[in-house]
Design an enzyme around this catalytic site. Structure first.
Site, PDB file in Angstrom:
ATOM      1  N   TYR A 102       0.876  -1.259   0.362  1.00  0.00           N
ATOM      2  CA  TYR A 102      -0.162   0.171  -0.016  1.00  0.00           C
ATOM      3  C   TYR A 102       0.801   1.302   0.171  1.00  0.00           C
ATOM      4  CZ  TYR A 102      -4.455  -3.182   0.451  1.00  0.00           C
ATOM      5  OH  TYR A 102      -5.038  -3.762   0.739  1.00  0.00           O
TER       6      TYR A 102
ATOM      7  N   LYS B  58       2.556 -15.402   4.317  1.00  0.00           N
ATOM      8  CA  LYS B  58       2.646 -16.394   3.008  1.00  0.00           C
ATOM      9  C   LYS B  58       4.469 -16.848   2.991  1.00  0.00           C
ATOM     10  CE  LYS B  58       1.640 -18.653  -0.594  1.00  0.00           C
ATOM     11  NZ  LYS B  58       0.657 -20.519  -0.662  1.00  0.00           N
TER      12      LYS B  58
ATOM     13  N   ASP C  88      -3.385 -18.676   2.957  1.00  0.00           N
ATOM     14  CA  ASP C  88      -4.327 -19.564   1.218  1.00  0.00           C
ATOM     15  C   ASP C  88      -5.163 -20.460   2.768  1.00  0.00           C
ATOM     16  OD1 ASP C  88      -1.631 -20.726   1.963  1.00  0.00           O
ATOM     17  OD2 ASP C  88      -1.491 -21.439  -0.852  1.00  0.00           O
TER      18      ASP C  88
ATOM     19  N   ASP D 178      -6.778  -6.587   4.410  1.00  0.00           N
ATOM     20  CA  ASP D 178      -7.803  -6.296   3.874  1.00  0.00           C
ATOM     21  C   ASP D 178      -8.653  -7.348   2.661  1.00  0.00           C
ATOM     22  OD1 ASP D 178      -9.321  -4.724   2.414  1.00  0.00           O
ATOM     23  OD2 ASP D 178      -7.885  -4.428   0.480  1.00  0.00           O
TER      24      ASP D 178
ATOM     25  N   ASP E   2     -12.933  -9.701   4.468  1.00  0.00           N
ATOM     26  CA  ASP E   2     -13.703  -9.117   4.180  1.00  0.00           C
ATOM     27  C   ASP E   2     -14.325 -10.371   4.036  1.00  0.00           C
ATOM     28  OD1 ASP E   2     -13.719  -6.690   3.061  1.00  0.00           O
ATOM     29  OD2 ASP E   2     -14.731  -7.036   1.350  1.00  0.00           O
TER      30      ASP E   2
END
Ligand code: NAI
Ligand code: MG
Length: 359
Positions: free
Chosen positions: A138, A189, A222, A246, A250
């Site tokens: 970001y 990750k 994941d 982010d 959701d």
């Protein structure tokens, strides 16, 4: 207490309006004294005036104890808003300039609310995501080479500083010590993102030594997506870098009843600048003006605002007001039993009224 209000676009003003009525009720019940000031920053304001958010505006906002934001953004493909002019110009600018390095997102299924997860109850879905909010993908580091040609190259760089990672981790560990389970999971990750991932992982293990009372775990992002669906009870506190945060929040919003309930706070835990509290959802142009938006996410964000500012300033009235709002939201939500919270079937004002009645 001085609160800056950026109602924003679309359903923003509708849900903020309902939440401010709840604030009024909470304040009179707890003796909290406050004043609000409206600011027009939004996509609509930009289209009308060409003004997004200046450095002077940021300096003005610094003078407040907290910021309440509805949502900003217009129609997703409006060419006049291309290039992230609103996202970068308002949301990211405020997060970065006010150094709101924590994005706190509770994922809590209130009793009586239907989750899309079969067989899971309020006991199984009760965790908090601590998303790093100022680094990672970001930062706007990157660029184009040979743009517009068949040989076009785009790069976008993931930033992880030891300083930025460690302050986020320490916040997450501190938060974990205040919770019953005292459990913290790092989500990353590291098997593929071997540089940024290593900084996170090494810092996580080192900081953990200062918190012997907190049990730790590590999940690849994941796998985390899978566990959030198959065994959300695995989580108590999750700490996660910006981009993955982010995305998984959701998913978190979806398993806890939908966008109508997901609340968040952008915090500067050092108290050097005000925090900004906002629903996770956007301006929802598809339902704007219909007065059907669910205001619970914004009301809950307001509860978070009152709790968090209370903690920093040791203001008992604010803490009490925050707890009252939270309790009222929880007492109200069972009325939505069996319904999705983002399409509850109640009018925005009706929901606000239910919360005030519960309060
Ligand atoms: P969105 O969150 O605005 O809407 C997604 C879907 O959820 C829509 O179908 C909408 O009707 C529904 N929804 C959202 N909040 C709801 C509520 N409180 N009650 C009932 N239904 C609700 O996301 P979308 O459509 O991707 O983005 C719309 C605009 O919002 C864009 O301009 C986007 O950039 C902006 N946005 C702004 C954010 C912010 O201000 N923090 C965050 C996310 C998007
Ligand atoms: Mg998002």
């Amino acid at each position: 207490m001085k609160i800056a209000v950026i109602a924003g676009d679309g359903i923003g003003p509708e849900v903020v309006g309902a939440s401010l009525e709840v604030l009024e009720a909470a304040a009179s019940a707890s003796g909290l004294e406050y004043q609000t000031t409206d600011f027009p920053f939004s996509a609509a304001h930009f289209l009308e005036t060409g003004h997004v958010l200046s450095d002077d505006d940021v300096a003005t906002l610094r003078g407040y104890d907290a910021i309440l934001l509805g949502a900003v953004g217009g129609l997703p493909n409006d060419p006049r808003l291309a290039g992230g002019v609103i996202e970068k110009g308002i949301l990211l600018k405020l997060r970065f300039e006010l150094d709101q390095y924590i994005n706190l997102r509770p994922v809590q299924l209130y009793p009586g609310i239907q989750t899309p997860l079969a067989g899971k109850t309020a006991e199984d879905i009760d965790f908090v995501c601590v998303r790093e909010n100022t680094e990672d993908l970001y930062c706007g580091v990157g660029g184009f080479v040979r743009k517009g040609t068949p040989q076009e190259i785009a790069s976008q760089t993931m930033i992880a500083t030891r300083f930025g990672v460690e302050r986020c981790l320490r916040y997450a560990f501190d938060l974990a010590t205040t919770r019953e389970r005292r459990h913290l999971t790092l989500v990353h990750k590291t098997n593929v993102l071997t540089y940024a991932g290593e900084t996170w992982n090494r810092a996580f293990n080192e900081v953990a030594e200062d918190y012997p009372g907190v049990e730790t775990a590590y999940h690849h992002v994941d796998a985390c997506c899978m566990y959030m669906v198959t065994k959300p009870e695995a989580y108590d506190v999750i700490v996660v870098p910006n981009m993955f945060g982010d995305i998984i929040t959701d998913l978190g919003a979806a398993i806890a009843g939908g966008m109508g309930i997901a609340s968040s706070g952008n915090l500067n835990p050092d108290g050097a600048a005000p925090g900004m509290f906002e629903p996770v959802h956007g301006s929802a142009p598809d339902i704007a003006g219909q007065k059907v938006a669910n205001p619970i996410a914004t009301i809950d964000s307001l509860g978070l605002l009152l709790r968090e500012t209370g903690r920093i300033k040791e203001n008992k009235a604010a803490v009490q007001a925050g707890e009252r709002v939270g309790a009222a939201v929880r007492a109200t939500t069972p009325k939505f039993a069996g319904k999705s919270l983002d399409r509850s079937g109640y009018a925005t004002d009706e929901v606000g009224k239910m919360v005030i009645d519960a309060l």
